[in-house]
Design an enzyme around this catalytic site. Sequence first.
Site, PDB file in Angstrom:
ATOM      1  N   TYR A 138       0.812  -1.215   0.000  1.00 21.12           N
ATOM      2  CA  TYR A 138       0.000   0.000   0.000  1.00 21.12           C
ATOM      3  C   TYR A 138       0.849   1.269   0.000  1.00 21.12           C
ATOM      4  CZ  TYR A 138      -4.046  -2.948   1.164  1.00 21.12           C
ATOM      5  OH  TYR A 138      -5.028  -3.891   1.146  1.00 21.12           O
ATOM      6  N   LYS A 189       3.647 -15.302   2.939  1.00 24.27           N
ATOM      7  CA  LYS A 189       3.655 -16.085   1.698  1.00 24.27           C
ATOM      8  C   LYS A 189       5.111 -16.307   1.299  1.00 24.27           C
ATOM      9  CE  LYS A 189       1.319 -18.139  -1.620  1.00 24.27           C
ATOM     10  NZ  LYS A 189       0.673 -19.437  -1.365  1.00 24.27           N
ATOM     11  N   ASP A 221      -2.791 -18.171   2.160  1.00 24.55           N
ATOM     12  CA  ASP A 221      -3.915 -18.867   1.555  1.00 24.55           C
ATOM     13  C   ASP A 221      -4.462 -19.943   2.493  1.00 24.55           C
ATOM     14  OD1 ASP A 221      -1.447 -20.068   1.209  1.00 24.55           O
ATOM     15  OD2 ASP A 221      -1.832 -20.773  -0.822  1.00 24.55           O
ATOM     16  N   ASP A 245      -5.352  -6.884   5.891  1.00 22.05           N
ATOM     17  CA  ASP A 245      -6.568  -6.239   5.412  1.00 22.05           C
ATOM     18  C   ASP A 245      -7.604  -7.294   5.031  1.00 22.05           C
ATOM     19  OD1 ASP A 245      -8.405  -4.427   4.451  1.00 22.05           O
ATOM     20  OD2 ASP A 245      -7.148  -3.691   2.829  1.00 22.05           O
ATOM     21  N   ASP A 249     -11.000  -8.760   7.555  1.00 19.23           N
ATOM     22  CA  ASP A 249     -12.370  -8.648   7.069  1.00 19.23           C
ATOM     23  C   ASP A 249     -13.046 -10.015   7.021  1.00 19.23           C
ATOM     24  OD1 ASP A 249     -12.241  -5.951   6.869  1.00 19.23           O
ATOM     25  OD2 ASP A 249     -12.326  -5.840   4.697  1.00 19.23           O
TER      26      ASP A 249
END
Length: 355
Positions: A138, A189, A221, A245, A249
Amino acid sequence: MKIAVLPGDGIGTEIVAQAMRVLEVLRADGLGFESETAAVGGAGYDASGDPLPAFTLQLARDADAILFGAVGDPRYDRLPREKRPEQAILGLRKELGLFANLRPAVVYPELANASPLKRDLVEGLDILILRELTGDIYFGQPRGQRTLANGEREGFDTMRYSESEVRRIAHVGFRAARLRGRRLCSVDKSNVLETSQLWRDVVTEVARDYQDVELSHMYVDNAAMQLARNPKQFDVIVTGNIFGDILSDEASMLTGSIGMLPSASLDAANKGLYEPIHGSAPDIAGRDLANPLATILSAAMLLRYSFDLGEHASRIERAVRRVLAAGLRTADIYEPGTRKVGTVEMGDAVVAAMC
């Protein structure tokens, strides 16, 4: 104690108003604090042509904590990206150094049936997701769009973390785990990304200072799958900005409603910005439909983390539990056999439960 109050857009003004009513109960009982309100997001753009006006930023800098509502509205989608409401929250995180985002995902017994998962999978769920907030893709440079020699357009962003950024969020994660179940799962990851390999290496190094905390690692994942398959296996999850993020959620929906979950974004000295994790919901703004409980619980986190007022925070949290036990529900958590109420009536109930 000085609190900057930034309601923002959409339902932000409605839910922040209810949270401030709860804080006023504590002020009436002797808690000393000052508060000042300023425009931010779309409201900031309307007032000054900037989603984060200079006055608002200075107010946030001068405050000991910030109570934030929500920003965003489709009306601003055609603005240049740097003028859109969402840039306000990104700017505050960057300017104030708010690098540690704490998102608890707690299933209240009264709301276990509201979860999309089976009750036995979520009943008693209590996860803390710790998301690094000021680095990663970001904020990494270079980023942008360009036209290649063949005329095709290309967009690009840079995922980047420094050792010091990973180290400081890892310490926050281990300290948080010490206060809970002493289990920390670091999500990355590293089988694909060099950035994640650095993340895993540094977290493993920091773990040597916390021999009383059990550290595990999980690919993002798999973590996404495990949150849906067996969420109660987790205690504290620490991860980077983009993974956090997404995972936070996902975890929010395990609780039955995103309208129930608060968050805290802290700097190194525990100065924080406190907000519900949901958005501005312009489609229901002004209709007395929004659930204010996440914002009220964010105010409780404000008292606990920035002012070390755990008993005052617990008083708010107990009041929320009493209201839920009494069967009051806003539309997002309503089910047959409970009583549907609006934003203001829910606020009324929490205020009454505190007395």
